[in-house]
Structures are given as C-alpha cells and as structure tokens.
Design a protein around this motif. Structure first.
Motif, PDB file in Angstrom:
ATOM      1  N   MET A 163       0.825  -1.213   0.000  1.00 12.34           N
ATOM      2  CA  MET A 163       0.000   0.000   0.000  1.00 12.34           C
ATOM      3  C   MET A 163       0.861   1.266   0.000  1.00 12.34           C
ATOM      4  SD  MET A 163      -3.234  -1.063   2.403  1.00 12.34           S
ATOM      5  CE  MET A 163      -4.308   0.303   1.913  1.00 12.34           C
ATOM      6  N   VAL A 164       1.932   1.261   0.765  1.00 12.78           N
ATOM      7  CA  VAL A 164       2.817   2.435   0.805  1.00 12.78           C
ATOM      8  C   VAL A 164       3.485   2.640  -0.552  1.00 12.78           C
ATOM      9  CG1 VAL A 164       4.961   3.346   1.794  1.00 12.78           C
ATOM     10  CG2 VAL A 164       3.188   2.426   3.300  1.00 12.78           C
ATOM     11  N   GLU A 165       4.134   1.599  -1.054  1.00  9.20           N
ATOM     12  CA  GLU A 165       4.861   1.745  -2.320  1.00  9.20           C
ATOM     13  C   GLU A 165       3.896   1.953  -3.489  1.00  9.20           C
ATOM     14  OE1 GLU A 165       7.815   2.465  -2.393  1.00  9.20           O
ATOM     15  OE2 GLU A 165       8.901   1.410  -0.836  1.00  9.20           O
ATOM     16  N   GLY A 166       2.767   1.249  -3.481  1.00 12.87           N
ATOM     17  CA  GLY A 166       1.768   1.443  -4.528  1.00 12.87           C
ATOM     18  C   GLY A 166       1.167   2.836  -4.477  1.00 12.87           C
ATOM     19  N   ILE A 168       2.661   5.550  -3.414  1.00 19.14           N
ATOM     20  CA  ILE A 168       3.660   6.474  -3.964  1.00 19.14           C
ATOM     21  C   ILE A 168       3.648   6.402  -5.487  1.00 19.14           C
ATOM     22  CG2 ILE A 168       6.140   6.925  -4.193  1.00 19.14           C
ATOM     23  CD1 ILE A 168       6.420   5.991  -1.261  1.00 19.14           C
ATOM     24  N   MET A 169       3.678   5.192  -6.021  1.00 16.40           N
ATOM     25  CA  MET A 169       3.725   5.015  -7.472  1.00 16.40           C
ATOM     26  C   MET A 169       2.512   5.648  -8.148  1.00 16.40           C
ATOM     27  SD  MET A 169       2.460   3.008 -10.211  1.00 16.40           S
ATOM     28  CE  MET A 169       1.693   1.652  -9.371  1.00 16.40           C
ATOM     29  N   ILE A 170       1.318   5.375  -7.628  1.00 17.79           N
ATOM     30  CA  ILE A 170       0.099   5.892  -8.257  1.00 17.79           C
ATOM     31  C   ILE A 170       0.044   7.419  -8.177  1.00 17.79           C
ATOM     32  CG2 ILE A 170      -2.420   6.011  -7.995  1.00 17.79           C
ATOM     33  CD1 ILE A 170      -2.257   2.979  -7.232  1.00 17.79           C
ATOM     34  N   SER A 171       0.360   7.963  -7.018  1.00 15.43           N
ATOM     35  CA  SER A 171       0.263   9.415  -6.888  1.00 15.43           C
ATOM     36  C   SER A 171       1.346  10.134  -7.686  1.00 15.43           C
ATOM     37  CB  SER A 171       0.276   9.843  -5.428  1.00 15.43           C
ATOM     38  OG  SER A 171       1.456   9.451  -4.801  1.00 15.43           O
ATOM     39  N   LEU A 173       2.788   8.929 -10.480  1.00 14.15           N
ATOM     40  CA  LEU A 173       2.469   8.726 -11.888  1.00 14.15           C
ATOM     41  C   LEU A 173       1.351   9.651 -12.354  1.00 14.15           C
ATOM     42  CD1 LEU A 173       3.059   6.984 -14.408  1.00 14.15           C
ATOM     43  CD2 LEU A 173       1.319   5.397 -13.586  1.00 14.15           C
ATOM     44  N   THR A 174       0.345   9.832 -11.511  1.00 13.84           N
ATOM     45  CA  THR A 174      -0.803  10.660 -11.884  1.00 13.84           C
ATOM     46  C   THR A 174      -0.641  12.126 -11.485  1.00 13.84           C
ATOM     47  OG1 THR A 174      -1.930  10.196  -9.796  1.00 13.84           O
ATOM     48  CG2 THR A 174      -2.391   8.701 -11.662  1.00 13.84           C
ATOM     49  N   SER A 175       0.391  12.415 -10.694  1.00 10.89           N
ATOM     50  CA  SER A 175       0.599  13.769 -10.130  1.00 10.89           C
ATOM     51  C   SER A 175      -0.592  14.215  -9.292  1.00 10.89           C
ATOM     52  CB  SER A 175       0.878  14.795 -11.238  1.00 10.89           C
ATOM     53  OG  SER A 175       2.053  14.475 -11.930  1.00 10.89           O
ATOM     54  N   LYS A 176      -1.206  13.260  -8.607  1.00 10.94           N
ATOM     55  CA  LYS A 176      -2.375  13.558  -7.770  1.00 10.94           C
ATOM     56  C   LYS A 176      -2.098  13.107  -6.338  1.00 10.94           C
ATOM     57  CE  LYS A 176      -5.736  13.260 -11.478  1.00 10.94           C
ATOM     58  NZ  LYS A 176      -6.706  14.328 -11.427  1.00 10.94           N
ATOM     59  N   THR A 177      -1.759  14.071  -5.496  1.00 13.44           N
ATOM     60  CA  THR A 177      -1.491  13.725  -4.099  1.00 13.44           C
ATOM     61  C   THR A 177      -2.752  13.252  -3.388  1.00 13.44           C
ATOM     62  OG1 THR A 177      -1.732  16.041  -3.471  1.00 13.44           O
ATOM     63  CG2 THR A 177       0.509  15.244  -3.828  1.00 13.44           C
ATOM     64  N   GLU A 178      -3.918  13.626  -3.922  1.00 16.47           N
ATOM     65  CA  GLU A 178      -5.147  13.151  -3.283  1.00 16.47           C
ATOM     66  C   GLU A 178      -5.266  11.626  -3.372  1.00 16.47           C
ATOM     67  OE1 GLU A 178      -6.695  14.963  -7.267  1.00 16.47           O
ATOM     68  OE2 GLU A 178      -5.127  15.421  -5.814  1.00 16.47           O
ATOM     69  N   TYR A 179      -4.653  11.019  -4.394  1.00 12.60           N
ATOM     70  CA  TYR A 179      -4.660   9.554  -4.476  1.00 12.60           C
ATOM     71  C   TYR A 179      -3.833   8.960  -3.335  1.00 12.60           C
ATOM     72  CZ  TYR A 179      -6.805   9.808  -9.140  1.00 12.60           C
ATOM     73  OH  TYR A 179      -7.637  10.037 -10.198  1.00 12.60           O
ATOM     74  N   ASN A 181      -3.415  10.365  -0.446  1.00 13.41           N
ATOM     75  CA  ASN A 181      -4.218  10.546   0.762  1.00 13.41           C
ATOM     76  C   ASN A 181      -5.335   9.505   0.863  1.00 13.41           C
ATOM     77  OD1 ASN A 181      -2.663  12.772   1.503  1.00 13.41           O
ATOM     78  ND2 ASN A 181      -3.959  14.181   0.368  1.00 13.41           N
ATOM     79  N   LEU A 182      -5.960   9.179  -0.257  1.00 11.99           N
ATOM     80  CA  LEU A 182      -7.012   8.161  -0.250  1.00 11.99           C
ATOM     81  C   LEU A 182      -6.457   6.790   0.139  1.00 11.99           C
ATOM     82  CD1 LEU A 182      -9.013   9.125  -3.477  1.00 11.99           C
ATOM     83  CD2 LEU A 182      -9.835   9.267  -1.111  1.00 11.99           C
ATOM     84  N   ILE A 183      -5.335   6.432  -0.462  1.00 17.67           N
ATOM     85  CA  ILE A 183      -4.729   5.125  -0.192  1.00 17.67           C
ATOM     86  C   ILE A 183      -4.237   5.057   1.256  1.00 17.67           C
ATOM     87  CG2 ILE A 183      -2.843   3.553  -0.816  1.00 17.67           C
ATOM     88  CD1 ILE A 183      -3.194   4.710  -3.727  1.00 17.67           C
TER      89      ILE A 183
END
Length: 195
Positions: A163-166, A168-171, A173-179, A181-183
């Motif tokens: 969850m931590v590494e995923g 980081i990768m998702i946020s 890649l998408t440049s969305k820090t809200e992702y 925060n959600l994760i």
C-alpha cells in the motif's frame, strides 16, 4: 576518518540524490563529476566503477530512510502507532522533504529489476528486511494483545509495504497527491482494524 574515506563519503552524499532521481542507467559519469566537482580520475580513484558508486548511493539513501523511520518509531508507544509511522514518513517522500526523487526502494527496484542484478539484490534485501521488521512488530502487538491473535504478521507486513509503495507510485504517476491521501486513509483503517 582518512582522506580517502572522506572523499568516498563526499562522492556518495553528492551522488545519492542523483541516482535516486535519475536511476542507475540515467546517471552518467558527467552527472557524478558535475555533482561532486571532482575529475573522472578522482571518482575512479575512489570507486572501481559506476556500479560501486550506485551501490554505495543506494545504501546511503536506504540508511537515511531507515534511520528516520527508527527515530520516529522510537517515539511511539503502541504497535499500531509504530505501524502508522510509515504513513507519516513516506508522506515526506511525496513532498520531497525526506529524500530528493522519492522512495529509493521503489525507484531502485523499478530501475534495477531487469538491468542490474547486484543492485536488484540490494533492493530485494531491503524489502525483505522491511517485511521482517513489520512482521516482528505485529508479533509483539499480538503478544501484547494490541493486535488480534488470528492476524498473520507476514500478510500484514506485505500489505503495508504494497500500500505504501503502490500509493507512492500511483500518486507520482498521476501527479495527484489526493490519491496518496485516499490510499493512506485505507491503510489507516486497515491498521486500526487489526485489533
């Protein structure tokens, strides 16, 4: 510390952020000399090759992260609060206040996976050590009755790491820090549900 040791440490300190941002393949000898202000001869007088510099840079980056986590964990009393430290520390990767370029484990794992067996081995060891550390924390939590006895320490450890590494990768890649925060909100709920 000898002059040679000081020079090696200087090279590692100056190049660690570059390797973390650009990766092994993306970091050139010119990047190394520009960061250090040293000649190629000075670099190769202290390291046999770029591989040695990259390995030392990864070790340096990992040690910085690990020591930051350890300091914060030592401030916490409950096992759940210790587990939640990963959220606060890795948040610092997101805002760049902990390490330039983000998480060295994630960055190096992706960069070295198929291209650099020795560097991949270092990252693998780092991930397994991280898993073991979390597993031991969970075992202590179970012994203290802070975490339910039916929980599986290794499964919890792998879930937290993923969850931590995923996140980081998702946020990133998408440049969305809200992702992120959600994760991390989901991770908090997960840790709270352990007992």
């Amino acid at each position: 510390m000898t002059k040679a040791e000081k020079t090696r440490n200087f090279i590692v300190e100056k190049t660690a952020p570059i390797f973390n941002m650009k990766g092994y393949a993306g970091t050139s000898l010119n990047d190394i000399t520009a960061a250090t202000g040293l000649t190629k001869g000075s670099i190769y007088g202290n390291f046999a090759n770029k591989d040695e510099v990259a390995l030392a840079a990864f070790d340096y980056n990992l040690k910085n992260v690990s020591s930051t986590i350890d300091v914060e964990m030592n401030r916490q009393n409950s096992i759940k609060d210790k587990l939640l430290v990963y959220i606060s520390i890795y948040q610092k990767f997101m805002d760049g206040s902990l390490s330039e370029g983000g998480c060295p484990v994630l960055n190096t794992a992706i960069d070295a996976d198929d291209t650099h067996p020795e560097l991949r081995g270092r990252v693998l060891k780092a991930v397994l050590d991280w898993k073991n550390k979390i597993s031991k924390l969970v075992e202590v939590g179970i012994a203290r009755k802070e975490i339910n006895a039916d929980q599986h320490p290794e499964q919890i450890a792998l879930t937290i790491i993923a969850m931590v590494e995923g996140g980081i990768m998702i946020s990133k890649l998408t440049s969305k820090t809200e992702y992120w925060n959600l994760i991390m909100g989901s991770l908090k709920k997960y840790v709270e549900s352990l007992g």
